[in-house]
Write a protein that holds these residues in place. Structure first.
Motif, short mmCIF file in Angstrom:
data_model
loop_
_atom_site.label_atom_id
_atom_site.label_comp_id
_atom_site.label_asym_id
_atom_site.label_seq_id
_atom_site.Cartn_x
_atom_site.Cartn_y
_atom_site.Cartn_z
N ASN A 143 0.99 -1.14 0.00
CA ASN A 143 -0.13 -0.02 0.03
C ASN A 143 0.99 1.18 -0.07
N SER A 144 0.55 2.12 -0.78
CA SER A 144 1.21 3.35 -0.98
C SER A 144 0.17 4.51 -1.21
N VAL A 145 0.96 5.89 -1.14
CA VAL A 145 -0.06 7.03 -1.75
C VAL A 145 0.69 7.64 -2.72
N LEU A 146 -0.11 8.11 -3.60
CA LEU A 146 0.39 9.01 -4.69
C LEU A 146 -0.52 10.35 -4.83
N CYS A 147 0.33 11.47 -4.60
CA CYS A 147 -0.44 12.51 -4.54
C CYS A 147 -0.20 13.15 -5.73
N VAL A 148 -1.26 13.66 -6.52
CA VAL A 148 -1.25 14.35 -7.98
C VAL A 148 -2.01 15.54 -7.81
N CYS A 149 -1.67 16.65 -8.65
CA CYS A 149 -2.23 17.70 -8.75
C CYS A 149 -3.10 17.59 -9.88
N VAL A 150 -4.64 17.58 -9.75
CA VAL A 150 -5.48 17.46 -10.78
C VAL A 150 -5.43 18.29 -11.92
N LEU A 204 -5.03 8.65 -14.86
CA LEU A 204 -6.20 9.04 -15.50
C LEU A 204 -7.16 8.52 -15.36
N ASP A 205 -7.25 7.08 -15.24
CA ASP A 205 -8.46 6.40 -14.98
C ASP A 205 -9.29 6.83 -13.51
N MET A 206 -8.54 7.13 -12.63
CA MET A 206 -8.94 7.28 -11.28
C MET A 206 -9.46 8.84 -11.37
N GLU A 211 4.03 10.66 -19.32
CA GLU A 211 4.40 9.60 -19.23
C GLU A 211 5.78 9.42 -18.88
N ALA A 212 6.65 10.33 -19.06
CA ALA A 212 8.06 10.37 -18.52
C ALA A 212 8.18 10.44 -17.37
N GLN A 213 7.40 11.41 -16.59
CA GLN A 213 7.24 11.65 -15.52
C GLN A 213 6.79 10.49 -14.34
N HIS A 214 5.65 9.85 -14.93
CA HIS A 214 5.00 8.80 -14.16
C HIS A 214 4.93 7.51 -14.57
N GLY A 215 5.69 7.31 -15.73
CA GLY A 215 5.70 5.95 -16.43
C GLY A 215 4.44 5.10 -16.65
N ASP A 216 4.40 3.96 -16.19
CA ASP A 216 3.15 3.19 -16.57
C ASP A 216 2.09 3.46 -15.34
N LYS A 217 2.19 4.38 -14.51
CA LYS A 217 1.17 4.74 -13.51
C LYS A 217 0.30 5.79 -14.38
N LEU A 218 0.86 6.56 -15.27
CA LEU A 218 -0.34 7.38 -15.87
C LEU A 218 -1.41 6.93 -16.03
#
Length: 61
Positions: A9-16, A54-56, A43-50
Motif C-alpha cells: 500500500n502506498s499513496v500517490l499525490c497528484v495535482c488534478v 487518468l482512470d482515477m 508518461e516520462a514523469q509517471h511511467g506506467d502509472k499515468l
C-alpha cells in the motif's frame, strides 16, 4: 486503486490541474497535438502509472 507494479500500500499525490488537458476530448487537431505532447511529458514523469491516474481522475474504475 492499485498502481501497476505496486507490491504494498502506498499513496500517490497528484495535482488534478496537471492532468486537466487530458481529461476532456480534443475539439480540433491542434488540441489533439497538444494533448499528445502533454501525455508524453506526463508518461516520462509517471511511467506506467499515468493511465491508472487518468482512470482515477475520470472515475473509470
Amino acid at each position: 486503486m492499485q498502481l501497476p507494479g505496486a507490491t504494498s500500500n502506498s499513496v500517490l499525490c497528484v495535482c488534478v490541474t496537471d492532468f486537466a488537458p487530458l481529461l476532456t476530448p480534443a475539439k480540433n487537431e491542434a488540441e489533439q497535438i497538444s494533448q499528445n505532447m502533454t501525455k508524453r511529458q506526463l508518461e516520462a514523469q509517471h511511467g506506467d502509472k499515468l493511465q491508472t491516474v487518468l482512470d482515477m481522475l475520470q472515475q473509470r474504475r
